[in-house]
Enzyme design. Sequence first.
Site, PDB file in Angstrom:
ATOM      1  N   ARG A  80       0.825  -1.218   0.000  1.00 60.40           N
ATOM      2  CA  ARG A  80       0.000   0.000   0.000  1.00 60.40           C
ATOM      3  C   ARG A  80       0.860   1.268   0.000  1.00 60.40           C
ATOM      4  O   ARG A  80       0.464   2.283  -0.567  1.00 60.40           O
ATOM      5  CB  ARG A  80      -0.932  -0.003   1.207  1.00 60.40           C
ATOM      6  CG  ARG A  80      -1.966  -1.129   1.165  1.00 60.40           C
ATOM      7  CD  ARG A  80      -2.872  -1.112   2.373  1.00 60.40           C
ATOM      8  NE  ARG A  80      -3.682   0.105   2.420  1.00 60.40           N
ATOM      9  CZ  ARG A  80      -4.446   0.445   3.460  1.00 60.40           C
ATOM     10  NH1 ARG A  80      -4.479  -0.336   4.545  1.00 60.40           N
ATOM     11  NH2 ARG A  80      -5.167   1.553   3.433  1.00 60.40           N
ATOM     12  N   TYR A 136      -9.027  13.824  -6.615  1.00 61.62           N
ATOM     13  CA  TYR A 136      -9.503  15.048  -5.975  1.00 61.62           C
ATOM     14  C   TYR A 136      -8.716  15.291  -4.690  1.00 61.62           C
ATOM     15  O   TYR A 136      -8.321  14.358  -3.998  1.00 61.62           O
ATOM     16  CB  TYR A 136     -11.001  14.995  -5.677  1.00 61.62           C
ATOM     17  CG  TYR A 136     -11.445  13.868  -4.767  1.00 61.62           C
ATOM     18  CD1 TYR A 136     -11.557  14.050  -3.392  1.00 61.62           C
ATOM     19  CD2 TYR A 136     -11.770  12.614  -5.291  1.00 61.62           C
ATOM     20  CE1 TYR A 136     -11.984  13.022  -2.560  1.00 61.62           C
ATOM     21  CE2 TYR A 136     -12.194  11.578  -4.470  1.00 61.62           C
ATOM     22  CZ  TYR A 136     -12.301  11.788  -3.115  1.00 61.62           C
ATOM     23  OH  TYR A 136     -12.715  10.765  -2.293  1.00 61.62           O
ATOM     24  N   PRO A 137      -8.472  16.566  -4.356  1.00 63.88           N
ATOM     25  CA  PRO A 137      -7.849  16.909  -3.077  1.00 63.88           C
ATOM     26  C   PRO A 137      -8.923  17.176  -2.035  1.00 63.88           C
ATOM     27  O   PRO A 137     -10.071  17.492  -2.375  1.00 63.88           O
ATOM     28  CB  PRO A 137      -7.074  18.186  -3.406  1.00 63.88           C
ATOM     29  CG  PRO A 137      -7.922  18.856  -4.451  1.00 63.88           C
ATOM     30  CD  PRO A 137      -8.572  17.733  -5.248  1.00 63.88           C
ATOM     31  N   MET A 138      -8.561  17.060  -0.761  1.00 64.22           N
ATOM     32  CA  MET A 138      -9.542  17.301   0.298  1.00 64.22           C
ATOM     33  C   MET A 138      -8.876  17.763   1.589  1.00 64.22           C
ATOM     34  O   MET A 138      -7.685  17.544   1.808  1.00 64.22           O
ATOM     35  CB  MET A 138     -10.373  16.046   0.559  1.00 64.22           C
ATOM     36  CG  MET A 138      -9.592  14.870   1.092  1.00 64.22           C
ATOM     37  SD  MET A 138     -10.673  13.554   1.695  1.00 64.22           S
ATOM     38  CE  MET A 138     -11.426  14.367   3.117  1.00 64.22           C
ATOM     39  N   ASP A 139      -9.673  18.402   2.416  1.00 57.48           N
ATOM     40  CA  ASP A 139      -9.277  18.843   3.755  1.00 57.48           C
ATOM     41  C   ASP A 139     -10.239  18.266   4.783  1.00 57.48           C
ATOM     42  O   ASP A 139     -11.351  17.862   4.454  1.00 57.48           O
ATOM     43  CB  ASP A 139      -9.371  20.371   3.872  1.00 57.48           C
ATOM     44  CG  ASP A 139      -8.225  21.096   3.212  1.00 57.48           C
ATOM     45  OD1 ASP A 139      -7.142  20.498   3.052  1.00 57.48           O
ATOM     46  OD2 ASP A 139      -8.416  22.271   2.851  1.00 57.48           O
ATOM     47  N   LYS A 140      -9.809  18.300   6.043  1.00 59.55           N
ATOM     48  CA  LYS A 140     -10.717  18.100   7.160  1.00 59.55           C
ATOM     49  C   LYS A 140     -11.109  19.488   7.695  1.00 59.55           C
ATOM     50  O   LYS A 140     -10.248  20.341   7.917  1.00 59.55           O
ATOM     51  CB  LYS A 140     -10.047  17.284   8.268  1.00 59.55           C
ATOM     52  CG  LYS A 140      -9.877  15.799   7.924  1.00 59.55           C
ATOM     53  CD  LYS A 140     -11.222  15.103   7.786  1.00 59.55           C
ATOM     54  CE  LYS A 140     -11.084  13.583   7.835  1.00 59.55           C
ATOM     55  NZ  LYS A 140     -10.199  13.007   6.846  1.00 59.55           N
ATOM     56  N   SER A 144     -17.269  12.606   6.088  1.00 57.71           N
ATOM     57  CA  SER A 144     -17.434  13.485   4.925  1.00 57.71           C
ATOM     58  C   SER A 144     -18.504  14.539   5.155  1.00 57.71           C
ATOM     59  O   SER A 144     -18.323  15.715   4.824  1.00 57.71           O
ATOM     60  CB  SER A 144     -17.793  12.661   3.682  1.00 57.71           C
ATOM     61  OG  SER A 144     -16.723  11.839   3.288  1.00 57.71           O
ATOM     62  N   GLN A 168      -7.943   2.491  -4.332  1.00 59.01           N
ATOM     63  CA  GLN A 168      -7.810   3.829  -3.762  1.00 59.01           C
ATOM     64  C   GLN A 168      -6.400   4.047  -3.235  1.00 59.01           C
ATOM     65  O   GLN A 168      -5.856   3.203  -2.519  1.00 59.01           O
ATOM     66  CB  GLN A 168      -8.819   3.990  -2.625  1.00 59.01           C
ATOM     67  CG  GLN A 168      -8.730   5.296  -1.870  1.00 59.01           C
ATOM     68  CD  GLN A 168      -9.797   5.408  -0.802  1.00 59.01           C
ATOM     69  OE1 GLN A 168     -10.887   5.881  -1.036  1.00 59.01           O
ATOM     70  NE2 GLN A 168      -9.484   4.944   0.395  1.00 59.01           N
TER      71      GLN A 168
END
Length: 254
Positions: free
Chosen positions: A136, A150-154, A228, A190
């Site tokens: 992994r 896609y990028p992401m934040d918390k 999410s 993923q």
Amino acid sequence: MSEQQKTNEAAQTLDGWYALHDFRTMDWTSWKMLSSDERLSIIHEFTGLLEKWGVAQKEGKGSQTIYSIVGQKADFMLMILRPTMEELNEIELEFNKSKLAEFTIPAYSYVSVVELSNYLASGEGDPYENPHVRARLYPELPEAKYVCFYPMDKRRSGNDNWYMLSMDERRNLMRSHGLIGRSYAGKVKQIITGSVGFDDYEWGVTLFSDDVLQFKKLVYEMRFDEVSARYGEFGSFFVGNRLSLDTLPKFLHV
């Protein structure tokens, strides 16, 4: 450990290969002005670069892939995995100095590192010696028909501040979140890459599948998960079709 320390305890990560997502838009107008022989020569040079970079994958020292992007955000994406940031930079520069790069316009890029967190960690011993963990952290990118990045934040806003939750709360939420992802095993691969301090968002998510609808199903199902729904913030989505050495000339043909 005090209650404040428990709340502010940071997740520990296992880090693997460094990742570069390089999105380019073709300057088709200038590209069309070249003669057929000039275009063929440039395509030959570029496929030679791809073959050269592919040696690292054969030696287990990295991986790479290329996809055409659907929509006006970009025309194609190069995704490169390498053991060091220097090697990513070398490949980026090598492409920028190529003839094909003269006919591209940078559209977007993302710099990160393949990451596993201790939210879902289990087992004993050195995790870097665990074959499952290594697969992994140092993945060979699949030859899947489709990609979604896609990028992401918390979120860190008011009562919905991920970073003010305790480690136990975050771990429980991520366990539930992870179960959704695992339910798509065999349908979607993923790769999560961490980018805190590397880029504008905190994580990059790259999904691979032979059924493009699985991206929609997975992302939509995760929207109802608390991680999410309450804490996720997302950037632009890029979806594309795989290009191979055989299909690349057709993509660049005018």
